[in-house]
Design a protein around this motif. Structure first.
Motif, mmCIF file in Angstrom:
data_model
loop_
_atom_site.group_PDB
_atom_site.id
_atom_site.type_symbol
_atom_site.label_atom_id
_atom_site.label_comp_id
_atom_site.label_asym_id
_atom_site.label_seq_id
_atom_site.Cartn_x
_atom_site.Cartn_y
_atom_site.Cartn_z
ATOM 1 N N ARG A 242 -36.068 12.237 -5.166
ATOM 2 C CA ARG A 242 -37.471 12.662 -5.168
ATOM 3 C C ARG A 242 -38.276 11.954 -4.072
ATOM 4 N N ARG B 50 -34.477 9.045 -8.520
ATOM 5 C CA ARG B 50 -35.711 8.593 -7.861
ATOM 6 C C ARG B 50 -35.581 8.668 -6.340
ATOM 7 N N ASN C 198 -40.119 11.244 -16.201
ATOM 8 C CA ASN C 198 -41.073 10.672 -15.242
ATOM 9 C C ASN C 198 -40.423 10.347 -13.901
ATOM 10 N N ASP D 259 -35.975 17.600 -14.602
ATOM 11 C CA ASP D 259 -36.590 18.829 -15.089
ATOM 12 C C ASP D 259 -36.252 19.108 -16.541
ATOM 13 N N GLY E 105 -38.444 12.306 -12.455
ATOM 14 C CA GLY E 105 -38.321 13.557 -11.706
ATOM 15 C C GLY E 105 -37.340 14.557 -12.273
#
Length: 219
Positions: free
Chosen positions: A67, A64, A92, A96, A94
């Motif tokens: 991001r 987090r 959610n 992939d 971040g």
């Protein structure tokens, strides 16, 4: 690719490191979030493999924070947490991709390639460049006269230029992709490998822009 592996399990970490090294990537393996933060402040990684439970904190917090500061480096979570809610939370936050332990190393390699291609803006593993047909997944190149065999380091340099084709890539950026922290960098290594690539791919395949770097030309 230059890959940061954040994993405190020595068995899993060594297996993953050996696998991605064999695939031609350059790994930096750390076991704590503190070391991971230090690495990301020093190196622009192409991809991060992230465990969620580390000795000094939760991997999701690290993700987090990445991001929130605008980092777009692709992240694949490697974890034993297999609940759907935990997967959703990771994505959610971040991530992939999300791979549950124990996992097959060949599947990990395939997911690394898939995520990397998406970030390159072309999920298709097949690329045509002049007379060259390039299969990124298989790391294979077919030229007008048949297959062209590249060494591991030649492929890393070629892939680095391919991912940024049309743009000038500084020598230092290529060295960053080629060497891990504990490797000794020789001053003329890049020049030697570029010369070899030109012999295999064509004299005009790579442009040298003195003082600036290299650019993939028309093979």
């Amino acid at each position: 690719m230059r890959i940061l592996l954040v994993e405190d399990d020595r068995g899993i970490g060594s297996a993953v490191r050996d696998q991605i090294t064999a695939e031609g990537h350059t790994p930096d393996w750390v076991e704590t979030l503190a070391d991971a933060r230090a690495c990301t402040e020093t190196v622009n990684y192409d991809l991060i493999l992230l465990d969620l439970t580390l000795p000094d904190g939760a991997g999701l917090g690290f993700l987090r924070a990445l991001r929130e500061r605008g980092a777009v480096t692709p992240v694949i979570i490697l974890t034993a947490r297999d609940r759907i809610t935990e997967r959703i939370e990771g994505l959610n936050a971040g991530a992939d991709d999300y791979l549950v332990k124990p996992f097959d190393l060949a599947e990990l390699s395939a997911r690394i390639g898939s995520v990397a291609r998406r970030y390159m803006g072309n999920p298709n593993p097949l690329i045509r460049l002049g007379d060259l047909a390039i299969d990124q997944a298989a790391r294979a190149i077919i030229g007008a006269n048949g297959p062209i065999n590249l060494s591991q380091r030649e492929w890393i340099i070629f892939e680095t230029l391919l991912q940024r084709r049309g743009k000038i890539v500084p020598k230092a950026q290529i060295e960053e992709r080629l060497y891990s922290f504990d490797a000794e960098v020789e001053s003329n290594t890049i020049e030697v490998y570029v010369s070899r690539l030109r012999k295999k791919l064509g004299r005009d395949s790579i442009e040298t822009l003195r003082g600036l770097g290299y650019r993939l030309g028309q093979a």
